[in-house]
Structure formats: C-alpha cells, structure tokens
Motif scaffolding. Structure first.
Motif, mmCIF file in Angstrom:
data_model
loop_
_atom_site.group_PDB
_atom_site.id
_atom_site.type_symbol
_atom_site.label_atom_id
_atom_site.label_comp_id
_atom_site.label_asym_id
_atom_site.label_seq_id
_atom_site.Cartn_x
_atom_site.Cartn_y
_atom_site.Cartn_z
ATOM 1 N N LYS A 7 0.840 -1.200 0.000
ATOM 2 C CA LYS A 7 0.000 0.000 0.000
ATOM 3 C C LYS A 7 0.876 1.250 0.000
ATOM 4 O O LYS A 7 1.999 1.250 0.504
ATOM 5 C CB LYS A 7 -0.936 0.004 1.214
ATOM 6 N N TRP A 9 -0.541 4.508 0.932
ATOM 7 C CA TRP A 9 -1.008 5.432 1.971
ATOM 8 C C TRP A 9 -1.140 4.712 3.307
ATOM 9 O O TRP A 9 -1.604 3.573 3.358
ATOM 10 C CB TRP A 9 -2.359 6.050 1.592
ATOM 11 N N ARG A 10 -0.754 5.386 4.394
ATOM 12 C CA ARG A 10 -0.771 4.784 5.719
ATOM 13 C C ARG A 10 -1.619 5.616 6.679
ATOM 14 O O ARG A 10 -1.451 6.843 6.776
ATOM 15 C CB ARG A 10 0.646 4.690 6.292
ATOM 16 N N GLY A 73 -1.496 6.185 -5.717
ATOM 17 C CA GLY A 73 -2.302 5.829 -4.548
ATOM 18 C C GLY A 73 -3.692 6.418 -4.533
ATOM 19 O O GLY A 73 -4.385 6.323 -3.509
ATOM 20 N N GLU A 76 -6.590 4.111 -3.416
ATOM 21 C CA GLU A 76 -6.694 3.850 -1.971
ATOM 22 C C GLU A 76 -7.475 4.958 -1.252
ATOM 23 O O GLU A 76 -8.278 4.687 -0.357
ATOM 24 C CB GLU A 76 -5.296 3.732 -1.368
ATOM 25 N N ILE A 77 -7.230 6.202 -1.663
ATOM 26 C CA ILE A 77 -7.934 7.328 -1.034
ATOM 27 C C ILE A 77 -9.418 7.273 -1.378
ATOM 28 O O ILE A 77 -10.272 7.548 -0.522
ATOM 29 C CB ILE A 77 -7.310 8.661 -1.469
ATOM 30 N N LYS A 78 -9.744 6.902 -2.604
ATOM 31 C CA LYS A 78 -11.153 6.780 -2.984
ATOM 32 C C LYS A 78 -11.852 5.731 -2.114
ATOM 33 O O LYS A 78 -12.991 5.923 -1.678
ATOM 34 C CB LYS A 78 -11.272 6.409 -4.461
ATOM 35 N N GLU A 79 -11.175 4.633 -1.847
ATOM 36 C CA GLU A 79 -11.760 3.589 -1.002
ATOM 37 C C GLU A 79 -12.025 4.129 0.408
ATOM 38 O O GLU A 79 -13.055 3.820 1.022
ATOM 39 C CB GLU A 79 -10.823 2.381 -0.930
ATOM 40 N N ARG A 80 -11.091 4.897 0.917
ATOM 41 C CA ARG A 80 -11.254 5.470 2.255
ATOM 42 C C ARG A 80 -12.427 6.460 2.288
ATOM 43 O O ARG A 80 -13.213 6.471 3.241
ATOM 44 C CB ARG A 80 -9.971 6.184 2.681
ATOM 45 N N TYR A 201 -12.376 1.121 8.296
ATOM 46 C CA TYR A 201 -11.969 0.596 6.989
ATOM 47 C C TYR A 201 -11.517 -0.854 7.170
ATOM 48 O O TYR A 201 -10.629 -1.130 7.990
ATOM 49 C CB TYR A 201 -10.841 1.462 6.420
ATOM 50 N N GLU A 202 -12.157 -1.759 6.445
ATOM 51 C CA GLU A 202 -11.847 -3.191 6.524
ATOM 52 C C GLU A 202 -11.850 -3.674 7.977
ATOM 53 O O GLU A 202 -10.901 -4.296 8.452
ATOM 54 C CB GLU A 202 -10.497 -3.482 5.848
#
Length: 643
Positions: A7, A9-10, A73, A76-80, A201-202
């Motif tokens: 990944k 982004w953290r 990345g 990943e931000i869209k998922e968040r 998230y998850e």
C-alpha cells in the motif's frame, strides 16, 4: 523484518472513533483562498533559501490537469472516502462533495517548485526525533515546524506556528497533497498527506490523517515510516535540489492565474524588488524588472489613487520606490526598536494604511491606525535589524496576516506586546499629524474663532425648575454643564392618571423618549427628541478642510454626561465677521454631498437640517464630510450638539 505490504497510503489504527469532524484548520485556510495558499508556500521557500549564495529563491508555479491514473495511490484514497460516515450535516455535506469530485479523469492541479533552496534533509532516516531531519518534521509531524541551526536565520524566517503545511490540503477537493524533495546529495523522495476524518476501513478504525509513505516493521511491536524513492515521474518528479508541492483536485476557486500573480505582488513585492525572489507563474516571470508591469497595470489593480480602497499594493509600491525612509523608534515596556518608515502624503489617497513588512520581504498586514484610517497617506514599515524582525515574528497570528497580542499566553509578554502595538499606532499617528499640518497650515485659530461649540439661545430662555446644573473639575479648572430635560409629546390623561406615582411617571418618561443604541443604528429618528443639551468650552471641536473633504472631531472625554451617550444630533449656524449668527440660513443638503460617521463607516442622514445619529465612541465624535462645488470654505460656524 522489512516491508509490511504494498500500500502507498498509511493511516494509524485506533481502538475506536472519538473525533467525527474534519480538522478545523482546513476551513480556516480554505477561507484564506488562493492568496493564503500562495503566501504559505512561497514563504516556506524563502525560509529554505540556501545560505551563503547571492542568488534569489526561484519558484515555479504551474496549473494544469493530470490524468487520474498518474496520481499515485489515488485508488486507496477513494476507497477510504467511500467508508467515511458523517455525524452531522456539515460533515455529511463535505463527504458527499468529495465523493462527487473524486471520479474525474482529468484532474486539475497546482504545483510550487523552488530552486536555490535547501530542500528537506534526513529523508533516509525516515520517522525521526531529530530536529536536523527536516523531512520527518515536514512529512509526519502535525503542528510543528523545524528550527534552523543558524539562530539569526531562524529569527528571520516567516513561519513559526507549524500549521501552515495544511494550507495545501485545504486547497484540494479531496484534502490531499504531495511533496517531492531533492536533497544536497541528490536523493529524491516523494511524500504526501491527506486529511479525512476518523473512519472504519476493513473492520478496523483509523485516524483522520493519512501519509503517503512506506512503512517497515522493526520488530514484533514497532513500525517506522520511511519515504518512497521518487520514481513516479510526470508532475511528481523533482530532479534539482529543493522542494516541490503538488496539489491534485485543485478547487475551482483556487485555479485563478491572475489571483496567483496578485498574491505574489501583494505579499512579496519587497522580496521581489530586493532580488530575494523570482516567481514564474505559467511562464509569466515576476522579478525586480517586471513586477511593475503587474502592479501598475489596471488589468490587475485599480490605478486611480482616489479609488484605491481595498488593495493597496500600487500605493505601497510607489511609496517604497519613491520615498526616502525615515527612522522610527517604537518602545514596549522594556526595549526600544528601530524601523524604517517610508511615508507618503498624498491628498488624493482616501484610505490610509501602513504595510508592515518582515525582513524576508513578506507583508504581514495592511495596518489601520486608529483615528487615521481615512487620512490621505500611505506608508511601508520595515524592521532595521534581526532584533526588530524577531520581535515582529512573535506578534504574528498563526496565519502570518496580522500583528496581535491575544495569541500570547504569558500575561507579562502579552501586556508587553499590547504596549508595543499601542505605541506603534501612536508613533505613526504623530507622523501623520505632522505631515498633515505641514501640508495644511492653519492660521492659528483652529480651536477659537473658527471652532465654536455653544448652546442655542432658545434653550437658555427655557431654563426652569427642571434645570440641573453640574460642575465638572479638570485639575484646577472648572467648567459648567447645563442639562435641559425636554418632554416628549403629551398624551391625554384623565384625573385618575394624573395621580400616578413618581415611579410610574419615570417609567412613562422612559417609554416616551426612545433611546437609540448601537444595536439599532438604522432606526428612523426624524421625530425622536433628544433629551439633553450641554454647554462647554469651545476647544472641544476641531475642523480641518482638505480639498472637498471636511473633517470634524468633537472631544467630549472631559464631559461625563456627554461621554456616556451613544449617539448625538449636530446642527450649525453661520457666523459673520461681527460674531453674529444666522441660524437656518446654511442648508446642509445644499452644501454637503455626504456625511460619513468615521467610527462606524455609516453614511449619516441629514433631516430637518440636522446631521442625525452621529456615534459617540469613548467620548469622541468624528465626521468626514464631502462638500459640493458651491461650498464656501471660508464660512465659520457655531455648532449645536444634542444628546
């Protein structure tokens, strides 16, 4: 141990959601607009100038569009964002807005790339507690700014509060930004931050801030952030020493080339003129030879001196370029500070301001001097040395846009700062008064034959048992105030009402005479009677005429009965050479174009040949009158003030 996963982004895990709103600093910098964004990033570049070189800091600002697939990345931000849940209407509205904006294929962006700067150091050390590792401070620490080992350079820097980094996030519809760095050894890295809200998230809970960074497992319980080497290319590349800020999903209101250029001119014209800064905005060069083409260009700024009322950069530019500075000393409770004051008196100027400038060449504020905001002057104030500059830095608010004392927690230092700011205003006010007297010499009768303040003879004839005489002492001097209480319109009463108690009579009187307050300045006062008239010495009024502008100042600070009033009405009578007065022969509407209450900025009405409801602020009434062409400036008056 090594890498945990692939990944980009953290977000740090937390046991549960406690904070359900976006960082309030985001909204603050959003309100500052494109000017706040440009100011913060240019200031950071000036702070990072390479020591020991004579070359100016060079900044290239680009706006354009980038394909969404080129933004590392982004998925990943869209998922968040899809996982965010709002707990109030504002947060839900913001999340919906982000969801609507995140799926465009051509993403608008802005970038700031600097040269002749140090860049960030210690990227290879990753997350570090060392002040020398400026990458770690910039990349991973919120609300902290790195401190330079050179003490003099640290004092001259523009930043200090450590929250300006978030200005770039505020300019993005998704609150995200990236920064590409190249250090003195040619090491190239890419980092970034995104500001969301605490979320699930998850099946895990996470903090609001995300970092574009790698992460390594050091042992069974410890992890550490390390930056990515910059192999991303495109707008994210940075191959020369220095820093580059990239902001994707640039807000439409921030995407304005003209306003970007104006922000450079407004905030850094001194740095440009002193050859400390050169800025390239989409191939438009702003340097010491070209900045005039923008500041003195009516496509960017109003150029008519009398019409400059909000953006003062053309006046500051002219003042700084053409005026020989004078030294100005300003004290606080303990020390004395030296400044260079560039002061320009020009009767065409309608709004007087002082541009406060730091030694890096950045303007802090357009300072109003109390009681002089509408005087015909313009000034630029610059510290003489690093001592004065360091002190000014301590007075800046967190956005570096104003000198204040309220943010200082230590009471002793706060009082000291307040004293300095008061003395700053006083010293500049002295210069203003000196220049106005020099350019408008009087005949020595300012406060006598030309200025009168008396009671109308008709009130003297009405003195009766209701008169209250009050003696006021100021030192050994004594002055008399005669108060006459008037009556409101009478109402029909029967015999029963004629036997009202004294308490009811007072209550009825209070209802009959309406009191005008600051909360109700728009009340129609045509038929409202004032309830007191006062007699005092003639030196309470000052009158000054400059071209078609007449300034009146009434000073009631020694008359408590007047000082406590909120508003007053003003009328006047002409006085001929023998001292006789002619009441009602001078037509206010026929001679005055407008009357401005300088304390409130309101335009006052003239009703029945009276100026109505001028505000009394701490015993002072100040008016600015625009006169018509037929006005005879040689007339002398007797003034009547009713409260």
């Amino acid at each position: 141990m090594g890498k945990i996963n692939d990944k980009l982004w953290r977000f740090s895990a937390i046991p549960g959601i406690e904070e359900s709103s976006f960082n309030k600093v985001l909204e603050k910098f959003y309100d500052f607009g494109i000017a706040g964004l440009v100011r913060e990033n240019v200031q950071n570049s000036l702070d990072g100038k390479l020591p020991g070189i004579n070359e100016p800091v060079k900044i290239t600002i680009r706006t354009g569009k980038v394909k969404d697939e080129e933004i590392p990345g982004l998925g990943e931000i869209k998922e968040r964002i899809l996982c965010l849940e709002g707990r109030n209407s504002y947060t839900r509205e913001t999340i919906d807005y982000m969801k609507n904006k995140m799926n465009v294929q051509l993403v608008p962006y802005i970038s700031f790339e600097d040269e002749n700067t140090k860049g960030l150091a210690g990227a290879k050390n990753g997350q570090s507690n060392s002040d020398k590792d400026t990458w770690s401070v910039y990349a991973y620490n919120k609300g902290v700014h790195s401190e330079d080992s050179d003490d003099d350079h640290e004092k001259s820097r523009g930043g200090s509060h450590g929250i300006g980094k978030i200005a770039s996030n505020a300019a993005s519809d998704l609150y995200m930004m990236y920064f590409a760095n190249c250090d003195e050894d040619g090491n190239r890295h890419l980092g970034g931050t995104v500001q969301l809200i605490e979320h699930k998230y998850e099946d895990k809970y996470y903090r609001s801030t995300g970092y574009f960074t790698n992460i390594k497992q050091l042992d069974d319980t410890t992890t550490k952030f390390y930056p990515f080497e910059n192999n991303f290319g495109g707008i994210f590349s940075k191959d020369t020493r220095g820093l580059k800020i990239i902001i994707p999903f640039l807000r439409s209101q921030f995407n304005d080339e003209k306003e970007i250029i104006k922000s450079i001119c407004d905030n850094f014209f001194i740095a440009v003129l002193q050859n400390k800064l050169i800025v390239n905005v989409n191939d438009k060069i702003i340097d010491k030879t070209t900045i005039e083409d923008y500041i003195l260009n009516n496509e960017y700024y109003v150029q008519e001196t009398s019409e400059i009322k909000e953006e003062f950069t053309p006046l500051y530019f002219t003042t700084y370029k053409n005026i020989v500075p004078r030294e100005l000393s300003i004290k606080d409770r303990e020390n004395e500070y030296e400044f260079m004051l560039y002061f320009n008196y020009d009767e065409e100027i309608t709004k007087g301001r002082v541009g406060i400038i730091r030694t890096i060449g950045m303007k802090i504020e357009d300072k109003k001097i109390i009681g002089n905001a509408n005087k015909p002057f313009n000034a630029v104030l610059i510290p003489k040395s690093i001592i004065e500059d360091s002190f000014l830095k301590s007075l800046e608010n967190e956005s570096h846009t104003e000198l204040t004392f309220e943010h200082i927690k230590d009471q002793k230092l706060q009082k000291n700062a307040k004293r300095f700011l008061n003395n700053l205003a006083k010293e500049i006010a002295k210069v203003i008064e000196e220049e106005m007297n020099k350019n408008n010499p009087t005949d020595g009768k300012m406060n006598t034959s030309d200025i009168l303040y008396v009671i109308d003879n008709q009130f003297k004839q009405q003195l009766s048992k209701s008169i209250n005489r009050v003696k006021l002492k100021s030192g050994i001097k004594e002055k008399e105030i005669i108060e006459i209480t008037t009556r409101a319109k009478k109402e029909k009463t029967d015999s029963k009402n004629s036997k009202e108690t004294e308490h009811k009579k007072k209550e009825k009187k209070q209802k009959a005479v309406k009191k005008i307050t600051k909360e109700d300045p728009t009340t129609n006062t045509e038929d409202i009677e004032k309830n007191s008239v006062f007699k005092t010495k003639p030196d309470v009024v000052e009158r000054l005429i400059i071209n078609n502008q007449e300034y009146l100042k009434f000073d009631f600070t020694e008359a408590k009965e007047v000082k406590k009033a909120t508003y007053c009405d003003i009328s006047l009578s002409e006085v001929d050479g023998s001292g006789d007065q002619s009441k009602d022969t001078f037509d206010l509407n026929g001679n005055y174009q407008s009357v401005i209450d300088r304390a409130s900025g309101r335009e006052l009405k003239v009703i029945k040949n009276k100026i109505k409801d001028a505000s009394i602020n701490k015993g002072i009434v100040q008016l600015q009158i625009s006169t018509k062409e037929n006005y005879n400036k040689a007339l002398k008056f007797i003034y009547y003030v009713e409260v």
